[in-house]
Structure formats: structure tokens, C-alpha cells
Design a protein around this motif. Sequence first.
Motif, PDB file in Angstrom:
ATOM      1  N   MET A   1       0.826  -1.201   0.000  1.00  0.00           N
ATOM      2  CA  MET A   1       0.000   0.000   0.000  1.00  0.00           C
ATOM      3  C   MET A   1       0.865   1.258   0.000  1.00  0.00           C
ATOM      4  O   MET A   1       1.652   1.474   0.902  1.00  0.00           O
ATOM      5  N   LYS A   2       0.703   2.044  -1.062  1.00  0.00           N
ATOM      6  CA  LYS A   2       1.499   3.273  -1.163  1.00  0.00           C
ATOM      7  C   LYS A   2       0.600   4.462  -0.849  1.00  0.00           C
ATOM      8  O   LYS A   2      -0.483   4.583  -1.422  1.00  0.00           O
ATOM      9  N   ALA A   3       1.044   5.314   0.067  1.00  0.00           N
ATOM     10  CA  ALA A   3       0.184   6.435   0.483  1.00  0.00           C
ATOM     11  C   ALA A   3       0.920   7.763   0.383  1.00  0.00           C
ATOM     12  O   ALA A   3       2.146   7.835   0.526  1.00  0.00           O
ATOM     13  N   ILE A   4       0.148   8.799   0.140  1.00  0.00           N
ATOM     14  CA  ILE A   4       0.701  10.151   0.133  1.00  0.00           C
ATOM     15  C   ILE A   4      -0.298  11.083   0.824  1.00  0.00           C
ATOM     16  O   ILE A   4      -1.515  10.871   0.722  1.00  0.00           O
ATOM     17  N   ILE A   5       0.225  12.068   1.527  1.00  0.00           N
ATOM     18  CA  ILE A   5      -0.652  13.082   2.128  1.00  0.00           C
ATOM     19  C   ILE A   5      -0.265  14.442   1.536  1.00  0.00           C
ATOM     20  O   ILE A   5       0.895  14.870   1.613  1.00  0.00           O
ATOM     21  N   LEU A   6      -1.243  15.075   0.916  1.00  0.00           N
ATOM     22  CA  LEU A   6      -1.060  16.410   0.349  1.00  0.00           C
ATOM     23  C   LEU A   6      -1.671  17.378   1.349  1.00  0.00           C
ATOM     24  O   LEU A   6      -2.803  17.162   1.804  1.00  0.00           O
ATOM     25  N   TYR A   7      -0.940  18.420   1.705  1.00  0.00           N
ATOM     26  CA  TYR A   7      -1.479  19.294   2.741  1.00  0.00           C
ATOM     27  C   TYR A   7      -1.278  20.775   2.439  1.00  0.00           C
ATOM     28  O   TYR A   7      -0.450  21.147   1.601  1.00  0.00           O
ATOM     29  N   ALA A   8      -2.065  21.589   3.147  1.00  0.00           N
ATOM     30  CA  ALA A   8      -1.921  23.045   3.110  1.00  0.00           C
ATOM     31  C   ALA A   8      -2.040  23.523   4.539  1.00  0.00           C
ATOM     32  O   ALA A   8      -2.986  23.151   5.249  1.00  0.00           O
ATOM     33  N   SER A   9      -1.077  24.336   4.979  1.00  0.00           N
ATOM     34  CA  SER A   9      -1.013  24.704   6.393  1.00  0.00           C
ATOM     35  C   SER A   9      -0.362  26.073   6.499  1.00  0.00           C
ATOM     36  O   SER A   9       0.844  26.185   6.646  1.00  0.00           O
ATOM     37  N   THR A  10      -1.147  27.143   6.423  1.00  0.00           N
ATOM     38  CA  THR A  10      -0.561  28.480   6.282  1.00  0.00           C
ATOM     39  C   THR A  10      -0.656  29.350   7.537  1.00  0.00           C
ATOM     40  O   THR A  10      -0.064  30.418   7.571  1.00  0.00           O
ATOM     41  N   HIS A  11      -1.407  28.929   8.552  1.00  0.00           N
ATOM     42  CA  HIS A  11      -1.633  29.794   9.718  1.00  0.00           C
ATOM     43  C   HIS A  11      -0.548  29.579  10.771  1.00  0.00           C
ATOM     44  O   HIS A  11       0.304  30.456  10.977  1.00  0.00           O
ATOM     45  N   HIS A  12      -0.547  28.448  11.424  1.00  0.00           N
ATOM     46  CA  HIS A  12       0.458  28.177  12.471  1.00  0.00           C
ATOM     47  C   HIS A  12       1.183  26.851  12.259  1.00  0.00           C
ATOM     48  O   HIS A  12       1.843  26.370  13.172  1.00  0.00           O
ATOM     49  N   GLY A  13       0.991  26.220  11.092  1.00  0.00           N
ATOM     50  CA  GLY A  13       1.628  24.918  10.889  1.00  0.00           C
ATOM     51  C   GLY A  13       0.922  23.793  11.628  1.00  0.00           C
ATOM     52  O   GLY A  13       1.473  22.696  11.798  1.00  0.00           O
ATOM     53  N   ASN A  14      -0.319  24.043  12.068  1.00  0.00           N
ATOM     54  CA  ASN A  14      -1.060  23.005  12.821  1.00  0.00           C
ATOM     55  C   ASN A  14      -1.311  21.769  11.962  1.00  0.00           C
ATOM     56  O   ASN A  14      -1.113  20.634  12.410  1.00  0.00           O
TER      57      ASN A  14
END
Length: 149
Positions: A1-14
Motif C-alpha cells: 500500500m502506497k500512500a501520500i498526504i497532500l497538505y496546506a497549512s498556512t496559519h500556524h503549521g497546525n
Amino acid sequence: MKAIILYASTHHGNTKRLAECMAEYIGADLADLTREDAPDTSGYDIIGLASGIYHQSFHEAIRSYVNDTTFAPHQRVFLADTCGTSFRDYTRSMRKLLMEKGVCWAGSFQCTGYDTYGLFGKIGGIAKGHPNEKDLQRSRDFVRRITRE
Ligand SMILES: Cc1cc2nc3c(=O)[nH]c(=O)nc-3n(C[C@H](O)[C@H](O)[C@H](O)COP(=O)(O)O)c2cc1C
């Protein structure tokens, strides 16, 4: 199982902290869509989309990725967000968009994240210290569950 997490975190890095915790736990790749173009995700079995909540929505970079991507039938997608107040399930509209695209749904996760936006900043912010260890443990339990299925 190959997984990736795409994220956006612009306020405090939470959300970055949350995404890194989940990725480390399941050995997933990570990409910050506010800093780099979306990678080719065609070779992944599980795709996680994680975002802070900005004016009740996932970040534009994540919404654009979903709009522009054709998901393969074998790919399962999950959502994760951090928000100032978690009375509402902020994953609902993104989930609807994914359903309309016929995406294979894996689940969603939400927790609070330190929020100093607008008036909250004047009172020292809300959800201080979040995501905390308890939130992160819940996120590990969540990704363990969905990667087992
Ligand atoms: C411009 C802006 C708008 C926000 N709007 C909401 C909102 O509608 N609902 C909410 O619960 N939190 C809201 N928040 C708080 C963030 O969702 C929360 O702090 C989140 O953890 C930020 O994640 P990040 O540090 O990964 O960017 C907002 C924060 C910012 C900066």
C-alpha cells in the motif's frame, strides 16, 4: 500500500504537524501544495488531503487539486483538517465534491488547531496547544484503521 498526504497549512503549521504525524505513522509521502505543484499521484493507493480551515473551507490549493485530478478506481481518499472550533464538520463540502467525482472514500478526521485569526488574536487565540498529543494519537488511530481496511 502506497500512500501520500497532500497538505496546506498556512496559519500556524497546525495541519503540517498533523500531516507529518499521520505520514510518519503509516510511512506515507508528504507534499505541501502551497509550496510545490501537486506531484503525480497516479501511483498511490491512498491519498490523504489535509488542510487548515480558512473561512469554513479547505485551502484553495487542495480544492484545485481535487477539481483537477482524475482519481483511479483503486485509489482511496481521506480528508483531514484542523480548525479553530470543531462544532461543525468542515470536511462535508470536500467530501461532497469527492463523491460527485466518484472517488472511493476512506474517511475523515478533524481536530482543533491553535487559532489567532481576527478577534481571536486579541484574546490570545483559541485552541492553544492543539493539535496536542491526544489529537495526534487519535489521528494515528484513524490512519491505522483506514490503512488496514
Ligand atoms: C484566514 C483564516 C480563516 C479561518 N477560518 C476559520 C473557520 O471558518 N472556522 C474555524 O473553525 N477556524 C478557522 N480558522 C482557524 C484555522 O482553521 C485553525 O487555526 C487551523 O488549525 C489552521 O491550520 P494551519 O496552522 O495548518 O494553517 C481560520 C484561520 C485563518 C487564518
